[in-house]
Design a protein around this motif. Structure first.
Motif, PDB file in Angstrom:
ATOM      1  N   TYR A 125       0.918  -1.224  -0.123  1.00 31.93           N
ATOM      2  CA  TYR A 125       0.180  -0.026   0.037  1.00 31.93           C
ATOM      3  C   TYR A 125       0.708   1.088  -0.114  1.00 31.93           C
ATOM      4  O   TYR A 125       1.886   1.309   0.319  1.00 31.93           O
ATOM      5  CB  TYR A 125      -1.033  -0.023   1.277  1.00 31.93           C
ATOM      6  CG  TYR A 125      -0.258   0.685   2.449  1.00 31.93           C
ATOM      7  CD1 TYR A 125      -0.439   1.925   2.946  1.00 31.93           C
ATOM      8  CD2 TYR A 125       0.457  -0.230   3.241  1.00 31.93           C
ATOM      9  CE1 TYR A 125       0.303   2.251   3.938  1.00 31.93           C
ATOM     10  CE2 TYR A 125       1.098   0.254   4.330  1.00 31.93           C
ATOM     11  CZ  TYR A 125       1.135   1.639   4.641  1.00 31.93           C
ATOM     12  OH  TYR A 125       1.705   2.070   5.781  1.00 31.93           O
ATOM     13  N   HIS A 126       0.165   2.432  -0.327  1.00 35.78           N
ATOM     14  CA  HIS A 126       0.756   3.640  -0.372  1.00 35.78           C
ATOM     15  C   HIS A 126      -0.019   4.972  -0.226  1.00 35.78           C
ATOM     16  O   HIS A 126      -1.333   4.508  -0.489  1.00 35.78           O
ATOM     17  CB  HIS A 126       1.652   3.870  -1.522  1.00 35.78           C
ATOM     18  CG  HIS A 126       2.797   3.394  -2.016  1.00 35.78           C
ATOM     19  ND1 HIS A 126       3.828   3.195  -1.559  1.00 35.78           N
ATOM     20  CD2 HIS A 126       2.878   2.211  -2.738  1.00 35.78           C
ATOM     21  CE1 HIS A 126       4.643   2.014  -1.898  1.00 35.78           C
ATOM     22  NE2 HIS A 126       3.972   1.446  -2.817  1.00 35.78           N
ATOM     23  N   ILE A 127       0.168   5.705   0.700  1.00 39.58           N
ATOM     24  CA  ILE A 127      -0.628   6.981   0.965  1.00 39.58           C
ATOM     25  C   ILE A 127      -0.168   8.051   0.235  1.00 39.58           C
ATOM     26  O   ILE A 127       0.909   8.463   0.269  1.00 39.58           O
ATOM     27  CB  ILE A 127      -0.929   7.386   2.191  1.00 39.58           C
ATOM     28  CG1 ILE A 127      -1.609   5.962   2.889  1.00 39.58           C
ATOM     29  CG2 ILE A 127      -1.756   8.387   2.420  1.00 39.58           C
ATOM     30  CD1 ILE A 127      -1.701   6.337   4.587  1.00 39.58           C
ATOM     31  N   LEU A 128      -0.986   8.593  -0.939  1.00 42.95           N
ATOM     32  CA  LEU A 128      -0.574   9.697  -1.724  1.00 42.95           C
ATOM     33  C   LEU A 128      -1.208  10.985  -1.424  1.00 42.95           C
ATOM     34  O   LEU A 128      -2.343  10.859  -1.142  1.00 42.95           O
ATOM     35  CB  LEU A 128      -0.970   9.520  -3.186  1.00 42.95           C
ATOM     36  CG  LEU A 128      -0.590   8.156  -3.714  1.00 42.95           C
ATOM     37  CD1 LEU A 128      -1.160   7.680  -5.185  1.00 42.95           C
ATOM     38  CD2 LEU A 128       0.962   7.880  -3.726  1.00 42.95           C
ATOM     39  N   TYR A 129      -0.374  12.024  -0.942  1.00 44.16           N
ATOM     40  CA  TYR A 129      -0.655  13.348  -0.577  1.00 44.16           C
ATOM     41  C   TYR A 129      -1.905  13.211   0.799  1.00 44.16           C
ATOM     42  O   TYR A 129      -2.461  14.113   0.732  1.00 44.16           O
ATOM     43  CB  TYR A 129      -1.552  14.037  -1.554  1.00 44.16           C
ATOM     44  CG  TYR A 129      -0.961  14.016  -2.952  1.00 44.16           C
ATOM     45  CD1 TYR A 129       0.181  14.546  -3.232  1.00 44.16           C
ATOM     46  CD2 TYR A 129      -1.310  13.122  -4.141  1.00 44.16           C
ATOM     47  CE1 TYR A 129       0.873  14.603  -4.426  1.00 44.16           C
ATOM     48  CE2 TYR A 129      -0.707  12.941  -5.255  1.00 44.16           C
ATOM     49  CZ  TYR A 129       0.319  13.868  -5.599  1.00 44.16           C
ATOM     50  OH  TYR A 129       1.008  13.551  -6.696  1.00 44.16           O
ATOM     51  N   GLY A 130      -1.759  12.175   1.492  1.00 40.93           N
ATOM     52  CA  GLY A 130      -2.484  12.032   2.680  1.00 40.93           C
ATOM     53  C   GLY A 130      -3.923  11.864   2.496  1.00 40.93           C
ATOM     54  O   GLY A 130      -4.709  11.311   3.405  1.00 40.93           O
ATOM     55  N   THR A 132      -5.268   9.792  -0.373  1.00 37.30           N
ATOM     56  CA  THR A 132      -5.332   8.670  -1.392  1.00 37.30           C
ATOM     57  C   THR A 132      -4.554   7.495  -0.985  1.00 37.30           C
ATOM     58  O   THR A 132      -3.373   7.667  -0.923  1.00 37.30           O
ATOM     59  CB  THR A 132      -5.382   9.107  -2.881  1.00 37.30           C
ATOM     60  OG1 THR A 132      -5.881  10.426  -3.270  1.00 37.30           O
ATOM     61  CG2 THR A 132      -5.561   8.047  -3.714  1.00 37.30           C
ATOM     62  N   LEU A 133      -5.185   6.327  -0.684  1.00 39.56           N
ATOM     63  CA  LEU A 133      -4.751   5.100  -0.421  1.00 39.56           C
ATOM     64  C   LEU A 133      -4.600   4.439  -1.698  1.00 39.56           C
ATOM     65  O   LEU A 133      -5.750   3.934  -2.223  1.00 39.56           O
ATOM     66  CB  LEU A 133      -5.734   4.327   0.683  1.00 39.56           C
ATOM     67  CG  LEU A 133      -5.199   3.044   1.055  1.00 39.56           C
ATOM     68  CD1 LEU A 133      -3.793   3.049   1.653  1.00 39.56           C
ATOM     69  CD2 LEU A 133      -6.366   2.418   2.020  1.00 39.56           C
ATOM     70  N   THR A 134      -3.652   3.703  -1.987  1.00 38.27           N
ATOM     71  CA  THR A 134      -3.624   2.718  -3.243  1.00 38.27           C
ATOM     72  C   THR A 134      -3.156   1.364  -2.551  1.00 38.27           C
ATOM     73  O   THR A 134      -2.262   1.388  -1.586  1.00 38.27           O
ATOM     74  CB  THR A 134      -2.606   3.166  -4.202  1.00 38.27           C
ATOM     75  OG1 THR A 134      -1.254   3.029  -3.644  1.00 38.27           O
ATOM     76  CG2 THR A 134      -2.843   4.293  -4.749  1.00 38.27           C
ATOM     77  N   CYS A 157      -6.158  -0.905  -6.273  1.00 32.56           N
ATOM     78  CA  CYS A 157      -7.296  -0.222  -5.655  1.00 32.56           C
ATOM     79  C   CYS A 157      -6.911   1.048  -5.430  1.00 32.56           C
ATOM     80  O   CYS A 157      -6.083   1.272  -4.764  1.00 32.56           O
ATOM     81  CB  CYS A 157      -7.838  -1.085  -4.816  1.00 32.56           C
ATOM     82  SG  CYS A 157      -8.463  -2.539  -5.496  1.00 32.56           S
ATOM     83  N   TYR A 158      -7.651   2.127  -5.674  1.00 29.22           N
ATOM     84  CA  TYR A 158      -7.611   3.668  -5.186  1.00 29.22           C
ATOM     85  C   TYR A 158      -8.748   3.970  -4.422  1.00 29.22           C
ATOM     86  O   TYR A 158      -9.912   3.841  -4.683  1.00 29.22           O
ATOM     87  CB  TYR A 158      -7.565   4.500  -6.334  1.00 29.22           C
ATOM     88  CG  TYR A 158      -6.251   4.258  -7.389  1.00 29.22           C
ATOM     89  CD1 TYR A 158      -5.195   5.216  -7.256  1.00 29.22           C
ATOM     90  CD2 TYR A 158      -6.565   3.269  -8.149  1.00 29.22           C
ATOM     91  CE1 TYR A 158      -4.042   4.883  -8.019  1.00 29.22           C
ATOM     92  CE2 TYR A 158      -5.072   3.077  -9.096  1.00 29.22           C
ATOM     93  CZ  TYR A 158      -4.137   3.944  -8.937  1.00 29.22           C
ATOM     94  OH  TYR A 158      -2.911   3.575  -9.731  1.00 29.22           O
ATOM     95  N   TYR A 159      -8.412   4.503  -3.116  1.00 30.41           N
ATOM     96  CA  TYR A 159      -9.284   4.778  -2.096  1.00 30.41           C
ATOM     97  C   TYR A 159      -9.174   6.301  -1.801  1.00 30.41           C
ATOM     98  O   TYR A 159      -8.109   6.952  -1.593  1.00 30.41           O
ATOM     99  CB  TYR A 159      -9.244   3.969  -0.997  1.00 30.41           C
ATOM    100  CG  TYR A 159      -9.688   2.483  -1.366  1.00 30.41           C
ATOM    101  CD1 TYR A 159     -10.687   1.907  -0.817  1.00 30.41           C
ATOM    102  CD2 TYR A 159      -8.436   1.702  -1.591  1.00 30.41           C
ATOM    103  CE1 TYR A 159     -11.044   0.456  -1.303  1.00 30.41           C
ATOM    104  CE2 TYR A 159      -8.601   0.402  -1.814  1.00 30.41           C
ATOM    105  CZ  TYR A 159      -9.712  -0.195  -1.770  1.00 30.41           C
ATOM    106  OH  TYR A 159      -9.904  -1.550  -1.727  1.00 30.41           O
ATOM    107  N   GLU A 160     -10.343   6.999  -1.248  1.00 33.33           N
ATOM    108  CA  GLU A 160     -10.181   8.222  -0.767  1.00 33.33           C
ATOM    109  C   GLU A 160     -10.809   8.139   0.629  1.00 33.33           C
ATOM    110  O   GLU A 160     -11.789   7.267   0.923  1.00 33.33           O
ATOM    111  CB  GLU A 160     -11.096   9.224  -1.600  1.00 33.33           C
ATOM    112  CG  GLU A 160     -10.647   9.699  -3.004  1.00 33.33           C
ATOM    113  CD  GLU A 160     -11.356  10.641  -3.719  1.00 33.33           C
ATOM    114  OE1 GLU A 160     -12.572  10.980  -3.168  1.00 33.33           O
ATOM    115  OE2 GLU A 160     -10.963  11.084  -4.535  1.00 33.33           O
ATOM    116  N   LYS A 161      -9.962   8.923   1.505  1.00 27.03           N
ATOM    117  CA  LYS A 161     -10.515   8.924   2.865  1.00 27.03           C
ATOM    118  C   LYS A 161     -11.684   9.881   3.103  1.00 27.03           C
ATOM    119  O   LYS A 161     -11.783  10.757   2.520  1.00 27.03           O
ATOM    120  CB  LYS A 161      -9.449   9.544   3.800  1.00 27.03           C
ATOM    121  CG  LYS A 161      -9.486   9.455   5.138  1.00 27.03           C
ATOM    122  CD  LYS A 161      -8.284   9.687   5.929  1.00 27.03           C
ATOM    123  CE  LYS A 161      -7.994   9.046   7.333  1.00 27.03           C
ATOM    124  NZ  LYS A 161      -6.782   9.223   8.003  1.00 27.03           N
TER     125      LYS A 161
END
Length: 163
Positions: A125-130, A132-134, A157-161
């Protein structure tokens, strides 16, 4: 003197216990509810690894068709995790290994929180820009009906908080 030693020992014990319960900075970034926004898929031939197809899916109905266990929503708490997918809801625990390995442990019993867990998937996993979670899901292997080739499906998969 004896009472001081006992009180000091108790104080040290609770300090160590409290420190052990603190979550890592990486886990704290995950805490909250994440909703899926898209899935990026790549289909490769198993023999030679040639890219056969590359697509992005935005519709939640179509996302569920990629694989039934694609998490549509994930709720992370300090160490507990709830995963919602098209087949239902699972509860379990998670841990972070290294910089980008998320390991999910499903509850084995019928009741959430009964203490019995089984090893679940390990996701990169990675968190982009705080915001977006991939999550790179484990690949799927099957015989493609169109090309009649054994293939490997890789999907991210791409997720938004959720606020």
């Amino acid at each position: 003197m004896y009472i001081r030693i006992v009180l000091l020992s108790i104080s040290i014990f609770f300090t160590i216990k409290l420190a052990a319960q603190q979550t890592s900075p990486a886990a704290r970034k995950l805490v909250g509810e994440w909703k899926i926004v898209k899935v990026s898929t790549r289909l490769y031939a198993q023999d030679g690894g040639r890219l056969l197809d590359n697509s992005t899916i935005f519709s939640k109905d179509s996302i569920a068709g990629v694989h039934g266990f694609v998490p549509l929503s994930i709720i992370f708490r300090m160490e507990d995790c709830t995963v919602i997918h098209s087949y239902g809801v699972e509860a379990g625990k998670y841990t972070i290994r290294g910089n980008s390995q998320l390991v999910y442990f499903r509850n084995q019993g019928l009741k959430p929180g009964d203490g019995k867990v089984i090893d679940g998937p390990s996701w990169e996993y990675h968190i982009l820009y705080g915001t977006t979670l991939t999550i790179e899901m484990p690949p799927g292997y099957y015989l493609d009906k169109q090309s009649k080739l054994p293939v490997k499906l890789v999907y991210t998969c791409y997720y938004e908080k959720k606020k």
